[in-house]
Design a protein around this motif. Structure first.
Motif, PDB file in Angstrom:
ATOM      1  N   ASN A  72       6.938 -28.540   6.634  1.00 46.49           N
ATOM      2  CA  ASN A  72       6.960 -27.905   7.947  1.00 46.49           C
ATOM      3  C   ASN A  72       8.406 -27.917   8.445  1.00 46.49           C
ATOM      4  O   ASN A  72       9.291 -28.522   7.820  1.00 46.49           O
ATOM      5  CB  ASN A  72       5.972 -28.562   8.924  1.00 46.49           C
ATOM      6  CG  ASN A  72       6.323 -29.992   9.271  1.00 46.49           C
ATOM      7  OD1 ASN A  72       7.486 -30.372   9.386  1.00 46.49           O
ATOM      8  ND2 ASN A  72       5.292 -30.809   9.448  1.00 46.49           N
ATOM      9  N   SER A  73       8.665 -27.252   9.536  1.00 52.23           N
ATOM     10  CA  SER A  73      10.047 -27.119  10.004  1.00 52.23           C
ATOM     11  C   SER A  73      10.665 -28.470  10.373  1.00 52.23           C
ATOM     12  O   SER A  73      11.851 -28.693  10.132  1.00 52.23           O
ATOM     13  CB  SER A  73      10.140 -26.137  11.172  1.00 52.23           C
ATOM     14  OG  SER A  73       9.313 -26.558  12.234  1.00 52.23           O
ATOM     15  N   SER A  74       9.869 -29.379  10.935  1.00 55.35           N
ATOM     16  CA  SER A  74      10.400 -30.706  11.291  1.00 55.35           C
ATOM     17  C   SER A  74      10.825 -31.487  10.053  1.00 55.35           C
ATOM     18  O   SER A  74      11.861 -32.154  10.056  1.00 55.35           O
ATOM     19  CB  SER A  74       9.368 -31.516  12.072  1.00 55.35           C
ATOM     20  OG  SER A  74       9.113 -30.907  13.311  1.00 55.35           O
ATOM     21  N   GLN A  75      10.043 -31.394   9.003  1.00 56.11           N
ATOM     22  CA  GLN A  75      10.381 -32.093   7.759  1.00 56.11           C
ATOM     23  C   GLN A  75      11.649 -31.499   7.148  1.00 56.11           C
ATOM     24  O   GLN A  75      12.535 -32.243   6.700  1.00 56.11           O
ATOM     25  CB  GLN A  75       9.216 -32.008   6.780  1.00 56.11           C
ATOM     26  CG  GLN A  75       8.007 -32.783   7.241  1.00 56.11           C
ATOM     27  CD  GLN A  75       6.722 -32.343   6.559  1.00 56.11           C
ATOM     28  OE1 GLN A  75       6.653 -31.309   5.907  1.00 56.11           O
ATOM     29  NE2 GLN A  75       5.667 -33.139   6.737  1.00 56.11           N
ATOM     30  N   ALA A  76      11.762 -30.183   7.137  1.00 51.86           N
ATOM     31  CA  ALA A  76      12.950 -29.543   6.580  1.00 51.86           C
ATOM     32  C   ALA A  76      14.180 -29.847   7.434  1.00 51.86           C
ATOM     33  O   ALA A  76      15.264 -30.115   6.902  1.00 51.86           O
ATOM     34  CB  ALA A  76      12.730 -28.036   6.467  1.00 51.86           C
ATOM     35  N   LYS A  77      14.009 -29.835   8.741  1.00 48.94           N
ATOM     36  CA  LYS A  77      15.124 -30.160   9.646  1.00 48.94           C
ATOM     37  C   LYS A  77      15.566 -31.614   9.426  1.00 48.94           C
ATOM     38  O   LYS A  77      16.761 -31.918   9.452  1.00 48.94           O
ATOM     39  CB  LYS A  77      14.698 -29.934  11.096  1.00 48.94           C
ATOM     40  CG  LYS A  77      15.807 -30.080  12.098  1.00 48.94           C
ATOM     41  CD  LYS A  77      15.305 -29.772  13.510  1.00 48.94           C
ATOM     42  CE  LYS A  77      16.367 -30.065  14.538  1.00 48.94           C
ATOM     43  NZ  LYS A  77      15.868 -29.918  15.910  1.00 48.94           N
ATOM     44  N   ALA A  78      14.604 -32.490   9.190  1.00 45.63           N
ATOM     45  CA  ALA A  78      14.932 -33.898   8.939  1.00 45.63           C
ATOM     46  C   ALA A  78      15.756 -34.042   7.662  1.00 45.63           C
ATOM     47  O   ALA A  78      16.675 -34.866   7.610  1.00 45.63           O
ATOM     48  CB  ALA A  78      13.660 -34.737   8.849  1.00 45.63           C
ATOM     49  N   LEU A  79      15.443 -33.251   6.639  1.00 45.48           N
ATOM     50  CA  LEU A  79      16.243 -33.317   5.404  1.00 45.48           C
ATOM     51  C   LEU A  79      17.701 -33.011   5.685  1.00 45.48           C
ATOM     52  O   LEU A  79      18.598 -33.688   5.190  1.00 45.48           O
ATOM     53  CB  LEU A  79      15.710 -32.336   4.362  1.00 45.48           C
ATOM     54  CG  LEU A  79      14.494 -32.779   3.571  1.00 45.48           C
ATOM     55  CD1 LEU A  79      14.091 -31.687   2.592  1.00 45.48           C
ATOM     56  CD2 LEU A  79      14.754 -34.087   2.845  1.00 45.48           C
ATOM     57  N   LYS A  80      17.945 -31.981   6.492  1.00 48.96           N
ATOM     58  CA  LYS A  80      19.328 -31.633   6.833  1.00 48.96           C
ATOM     59  C   LYS A  80      19.977 -32.767   7.630  1.00 48.96           C
ATOM     60  O   LYS A  80      21.148 -33.075   7.451  1.00 48.96           O
ATOM     61  CB  LYS A  80      19.382 -30.340   7.629  1.00 48.96           C
ATOM     62  CG  LYS A  80      20.811 -29.920   7.927  1.00 48.96           C
ATOM     63  CD  LYS A  80      20.864 -28.662   8.759  1.00 48.96           C
ATOM     64  CE  LYS A  80      22.269 -28.257   9.069  1.00 48.96           C
ATOM     65  NZ  LYS A  80      23.111 -29.282   9.661  1.00 48.96           N
TER      66      LYS A  80
END
Length: 151
Positions: free
Chosen positions: A45-53
């Motif tokens: 989800n977008s939160s998980q992808a944002k967390a990776l960054k």
């Protein structure tokens, strides 16, 4: 900037602050939708992808919550999912074993690169800019972003 977007009142007239804010919000929303769709195609989800960054450099869990703009309890679930997928790991901080540091893994870097590569609309939009326009946009972002990020 009086274009088909409806900003400015006459040819050559600069948009108002409100109009400019609306334009930037629209660009940000379109970018976010492209990012979220690309992340979903890669199982995040977008939160998980944002967390990776946000964990390209090791980050304490509490600081990660701040970067994501969410409660620390929400970050636990996000990081749990990233760890289960092998995209991030938690380690105890050397100075205080109670503090958990989140770090991206090689697998996480790979999937983040794939998400960025899969953002077709954003890539097409930015690819449409010539070198001078890219440099100008970069300078404007460098000027505005620190003011928006102030506490």
């Amino acid at each position: 900037m009086g274009s088909s977007t409806g900003t400015g009142t006459a040819a050559g007239t600069a948009p108002s602050t409100t109009e400019l804010m609306e334009q930037v919000a629209a660009v940000g929303a379109a970018y976010f939708h492209d990012f979220a769709a690309a992340a979903a195609r890669h199982g995040l989800n977008s939160s998980q992808a944002k967390a990776l960054k946000a964990v390209l450099e090791p980050v304490p869990m509490r600081a990660l919550a701040g970067r994501l703009g969410c409660d620390a309890s929400n970050v636990t679930g996000i990081v749990d999912r990233l760890e289960a997928l092998g995209y991030a790991r938690r380690e105890a901080a050397a100075a205080d074993r109670r503090v958990k540091i989140v770090t991206i893994t090689d697998g996480g870097r790979t999937v983040l690169d794939r998400i960025r590569a899969d953002m077709g609309r954003a890539r097409a939009a930015f690819d449409s800019l010539d070198t001078e326009q890219r440099a100008a946009l970069s300078r404007l972002c460098d000027q505005v972003l620190p003011l928006l990020q102030r506490p």
